[in-house]
Design a protein around this motif. Structure first.
Motif, PDB file in Angstrom:
ATOM      1  N   HIS A 121       0.847  -1.187   0.000  1.00  0.00           N
ATOM      2  CA  HIS A 121       0.000   0.000   0.000  1.00  0.00           C
ATOM      3  C   HIS A 121       0.889   1.246   0.000  1.00  0.00           C
ATOM      4  O   HIS A 121       1.529   1.573   1.000  1.00  0.00           O
ATOM      5  CB  HIS A 121      -0.920  -0.002   1.221  1.00  0.00           C
ATOM      6  N   LEU A 122       0.925   1.933  -1.136  1.00  0.00           N
ATOM      7  CA  LEU A 122       1.738   3.141  -1.290  1.00  0.00           C
ATOM      8  C   LEU A 122       0.945   4.190  -2.046  1.00  0.00           C
ATOM      9  O   LEU A 122       0.121   3.860  -2.908  1.00  0.00           O
ATOM     10  CB  LEU A 122       3.013   2.837  -2.089  1.00  0.00           C
ATOM     11  N   PRO A 123       1.195   5.469  -1.770  1.00  0.00           N
ATOM     12  CA  PRO A 123       0.593   6.518  -2.597  1.00  0.00           C
ATOM     13  C   PRO A 123       1.088   6.377  -4.042  1.00  0.00           C
ATOM     14  O   PRO A 123       2.250   6.019  -4.275  1.00  0.00           O
ATOM     15  CB  PRO A 123       1.108   7.819  -1.971  1.00  0.00           C
ATOM     16  N   ALA A 124       0.245   6.660  -4.987  1.00  0.00           N
ATOM     17  CA  ALA A 124       0.594   6.479  -6.395  1.00  0.00           C
ATOM     18  C   ALA A 124       1.852   7.257  -6.768  1.00  0.00           C
ATOM     19  O   ALA A 124       2.673   6.775  -7.565  1.00  0.00           O
ATOM     20  CB  ALA A 124      -0.571   6.917  -7.277  1.00  0.00           C
ATOM     21  N   ILE A 125       2.047   8.426  -6.183  1.00  0.00           N
ATOM     22  CA  ILE A 125       3.219   9.225  -6.553  1.00  0.00           C
ATOM     23  C   ILE A 125       4.518   8.511  -6.170  1.00  0.00           C
ATOM     24  O   ILE A 125       5.544   8.659  -6.839  1.00  0.00           O
ATOM     25  CB  ILE A 125       3.166  10.640  -5.943  1.00  0.00           C
ATOM     26  N   GLN A 126       4.495   7.691  -5.118  1.00  0.00           N
ATOM     27  CA  GLN A 126       5.703   6.963  -4.757  1.00  0.00           C
ATOM     28  C   GLN A 126       6.015   5.845  -5.754  1.00  0.00           C
ATOM     29  O   GLN A 126       7.175   5.502  -5.969  1.00  0.00           O
ATOM     30  CB  GLN A 126       5.589   6.407  -3.338  1.00  0.00           C
ATOM     31  N   ILE A 127       4.973   5.285  -6.359  1.00  0.00           N
ATOM     32  CA  ILE A 127       5.203   4.316  -7.434  1.00  0.00           C
ATOM     33  C   ILE A 127       5.895   5.011  -8.599  1.00  0.00           C
ATOM     34  O   ILE A 127       6.849   4.485  -9.186  1.00  0.00           O
ATOM     35  CB  ILE A 127       3.876   3.694  -7.898  1.00  0.00           C
ATOM     36  N   ASP A 131      -4.688  13.861 -10.058  1.00  0.00           N
ATOM     37  CA  ASP A 131      -5.633  13.640  -8.962  1.00  0.00           C
ATOM     38  C   ASP A 131      -5.408  12.302  -8.259  1.00  0.00           C
ATOM     39  O   ASP A 131      -5.994  12.043  -7.194  1.00  0.00           O
ATOM     40  CB  ASP A 131      -7.072  13.702  -9.489  1.00  0.00           C
ATOM     41  N   LEU A 132      -4.532  11.449  -8.824  1.00  0.00           N
ATOM     42  CA  LEU A 132      -4.267  10.147  -8.214  1.00  0.00           C
ATOM     43  C   LEU A 132      -3.030  10.150  -7.320  1.00  0.00           C
ATOM     44  O   LEU A 132      -2.712   9.124  -6.707  1.00  0.00           O
ATOM     45  CB  LEU A 132      -4.080   9.078  -9.308  1.00  0.00           C
ATOM     46  N   GLU A 133      -2.333  11.271  -7.224  1.00  0.00           N
ATOM     47  CA  GLU A 133      -1.053  11.336  -6.518  1.00  0.00           C
ATOM     48  C   GLU A 133      -1.088  10.691  -5.134  1.00  0.00           C
ATOM     49  O   GLU A 133      -0.208   9.905  -4.782  1.00  0.00           O
ATOM     50  CB  GLU A 133      -0.601  12.792  -6.357  1.00  0.00           C
ATOM     51  N   ASP A 134      -2.089  11.039  -4.342  1.00  0.00           N
ATOM     52  CA  ASP A 134      -2.127  10.590  -2.953  1.00  0.00           C
ATOM     53  C   ASP A 134      -2.984   9.343  -2.745  1.00  0.00           C
ATOM     54  O   ASP A 134      -3.119   8.876  -1.612  1.00  0.00           O
ATOM     55  CB  ASP A 134      -2.648  11.723  -2.053  1.00  0.00           C
ATOM     56  N   ARG A 135      -3.534   8.803  -3.832  1.00  0.00           N
ATOM     57  CA  ARG A 135      -4.368   7.606  -3.715  1.00  0.00           C
ATOM     58  C   ARG A 135      -3.504   6.373  -3.465  1.00  0.00           C
ATOM     59  O   ARG A 135      -2.422   6.217  -4.036  1.00  0.00           O
ATOM     60  CB  ARG A 135      -5.182   7.413  -5.006  1.00  0.00           C
ATOM     61  N   ASP A 136      -3.985   5.474  -2.634  1.00  0.00           N
ATOM     62  CA  ASP A 136      -3.328   4.191  -2.416  1.00  0.00           C
ATOM     63  C   ASP A 136      -3.387   3.405  -3.729  1.00  0.00           C
ATOM     64  O   ASP A 136      -4.469   3.152  -4.266  1.00  0.00           O
ATOM     65  CB  ASP A 136      -4.074   3.438  -1.305  1.00  0.00           C
ATOM     66  N   VAL A 137      -2.225   3.028  -4.251  1.00  0.00           N
ATOM     67  CA  VAL A 137      -2.187   2.372  -5.558  1.00  0.00           C
ATOM     68  C   VAL A 137      -2.974   1.068  -5.559  1.00  0.00           C
ATOM     69  O   VAL A 137      -3.503   0.649  -6.589  1.00  0.00           O
ATOM     70  CB  VAL A 137      -0.717   2.144  -5.991  1.00  0.00           C
ATOM     71  N   MET A 138      -3.107   0.432  -4.378  1.00  0.00           N
ATOM     72  CA  MET A 138      -3.838  -0.828  -4.300  1.00  0.00           C
ATOM     73  C   MET A 138      -5.343  -0.633  -4.423  1.00  0.00           C
ATOM     74  O   MET A 138      -6.081  -1.607  -4.611  1.00  0.00           O
ATOM     75  CB  MET A 138      -3.516  -1.530  -2.980  1.00  0.00           C
ATOM     76  N   THR A 139      -5.804   0.601  -4.316  1.00  0.00           N
ATOM     77  CA  THR A 139      -7.233   0.876  -4.422  1.00  0.00           C
ATOM     78  C   THR A 139      -7.624   1.399  -5.806  1.00  0.00           C
ATOM     79  O   THR A 139      -8.808   1.649  -6.053  1.00  0.00           O
ATOM     80  CB  THR A 139      -7.670   1.912  -3.360  1.00  0.00           C
ATOM     81  N   LEU A 140      -6.656   1.573  -6.687  1.00  0.00           N
ATOM     82  CA  LEU A 140      -6.942   2.106  -8.009  1.00  0.00           C
ATOM     83  C   LEU A 140      -7.542   1.035  -8.913  1.00  0.00           C
ATOM     84  O   LEU A 140      -7.298  -0.163  -8.735  1.00  0.00           O
ATOM     85  CB  LEU A 140      -5.661   2.647  -8.655  1.00  0.00           C
ATOM     86  N   SER A 141      -8.293   1.467  -9.899  1.00  0.00           N
ATOM     87  CA  SER A 141      -8.763   0.534 -10.920  1.00  0.00           C
ATOM     88  C   SER A 141      -7.563   0.080 -11.743  1.00  0.00           C
ATOM     89  O   SER A 141      -6.487   0.692 -11.710  1.00  0.00           O
ATOM     90  CB  SER A 141      -9.784   1.215 -11.828  1.00  0.00           C
ATOM     91  N   SER A 142      -7.746  -0.990 -12.505  1.00  0.00           N
ATOM     92  CA  SER A 142      -6.644  -1.495 -13.326  1.00  0.00           C
ATOM     93  C   SER A 142      -6.166  -0.445 -14.322  1.00  0.00           C
ATOM     94  O   SER A 142      -4.960  -0.284 -14.542  1.00  0.00           O
ATOM     95  CB  SER A 142      -7.078  -2.765 -14.067  1.00  0.00           C
TER      96      SER A 142
END
Length: 265
Positions: A99-105, A141-152
């Motif tokens: 579980h990481l923020p998308a920006i860290q990916i 707008d996805l920067e702070d979203r948990d990458v595991m919660t994003l759609s494919s």
């Protein structure tokens, strides 16, 4: 000619063996610097192996003359290649398990990782570059979203941003729409167009004609580990050629600069 730029990558009698069997052989093929191309073929044709040979993840059989030249260099290291090429594939998504923020990916692209490795630190310049590329791709707008919660589809666009964060000259997109629903495909194909229009080289590996953006004109058809056809879309994306490529009767339709498959049962 003196001063002429070498090809981005050139292949000559480049063969890959696996378990004593030749799985890919490229006789004579080169991609120019700045050129965008689509590599099209069925599953198992050798498309991904072609990419791995280009990125030096797999090495061809030794020849007296170097079988692969990267920017004219027969001994380019994996690190040198990665400076010039960003890579994104559908399989990367299954490797995300934290579980990481998308920006860290995205920032992980500076380190060749899915996230920021231990004892590594992101500089202000790198953080700015990550935010900039996410903005360019329309996913700020996805920067702070948990990458595991994003759609494919959203996660796939984050991975594209990761591949571009270090500003490579070319992006290899290996089956970018695999496993996506129509909404996800729409956004990925729109992102591919943005990249094509940005001036970067796009090397698109796919088995969907619909993935090929209008900006790409050259198509390389690969079948059974060999180049079946290399030419313009008008030459390659015909009903006859695509039927031969996939070993079934298929009809290709063209609408403007887009090509689609029409199937009848």
């Amino acid at each position: 000619m003196e001063g002429q730029c070498p090809p981005f990558v050139a292949f000559r009698d480049a063969a890959i063996m696996r378990a004593g069997r030749e799985i890919l052989c490229i006789d004579d093929l080169s991609l120019a610097q700045g050129e965008s191309v689509a590599i099209l073929g069925p599953n198992g044709a050798g498309k991904s192996t072609f990419v791995q040979m280009m990125t030096r993840e797999v090495l061809p059989l030794h020849r007296d003359l170097p079988p692969v030249l990267f920017l004219g260099n027969a001994r380019a290291t994996l690190e040198e290649v990665r400076r010039h090429i960003g890579v994104v594939s559908s399989t990367m998504q299954s490797q995300i398990s934290v579980h990481l923020p998308a920006i860290q990916i995205v920032e992980g692209g500076f380190f060749g990782a899915l996230g920021i490795p231990l004892r590594k630190h992101v500089t202000p310049e790198q953080e700015h570059a990550a935010r900039t590329i996410m903005q360019e791709l329309g996913i700020a707008d996805l920067e702070d979203r948990d990458v595991m919660t994003l759609s494919s589809g959203q996660a796939r666009r984050v991975l594209i941003a990761r591949a571009l964060v270090h500003n490579p000259e070319a992006l290899i997109a290996d089956e970018p729409c695999a496993g996506l629903d129509p909404r996800g495909m729409y956004h990925i194909r729109k992102t591919m167009r943005r990249i094509s229009q940005s001036g970067r080289s796009l090397i698109l590996v796919t088995h969907f004609l619909e993935d090929i953006t209008p900006e790409i004109d050259r198509v390389i058809l690969i079948k059974d580990g060999h180049v079946l056809k290399d030419g313009s879309k008008r030459e390659t994306l015909t009903s006859e050629m695509i039927s031969e490529l996939f070993d079934c009767d298929l009809a290709v339709e063209r609408k403007g600069e887009y090509y689609t498959l029409k199937m009848e049962f």
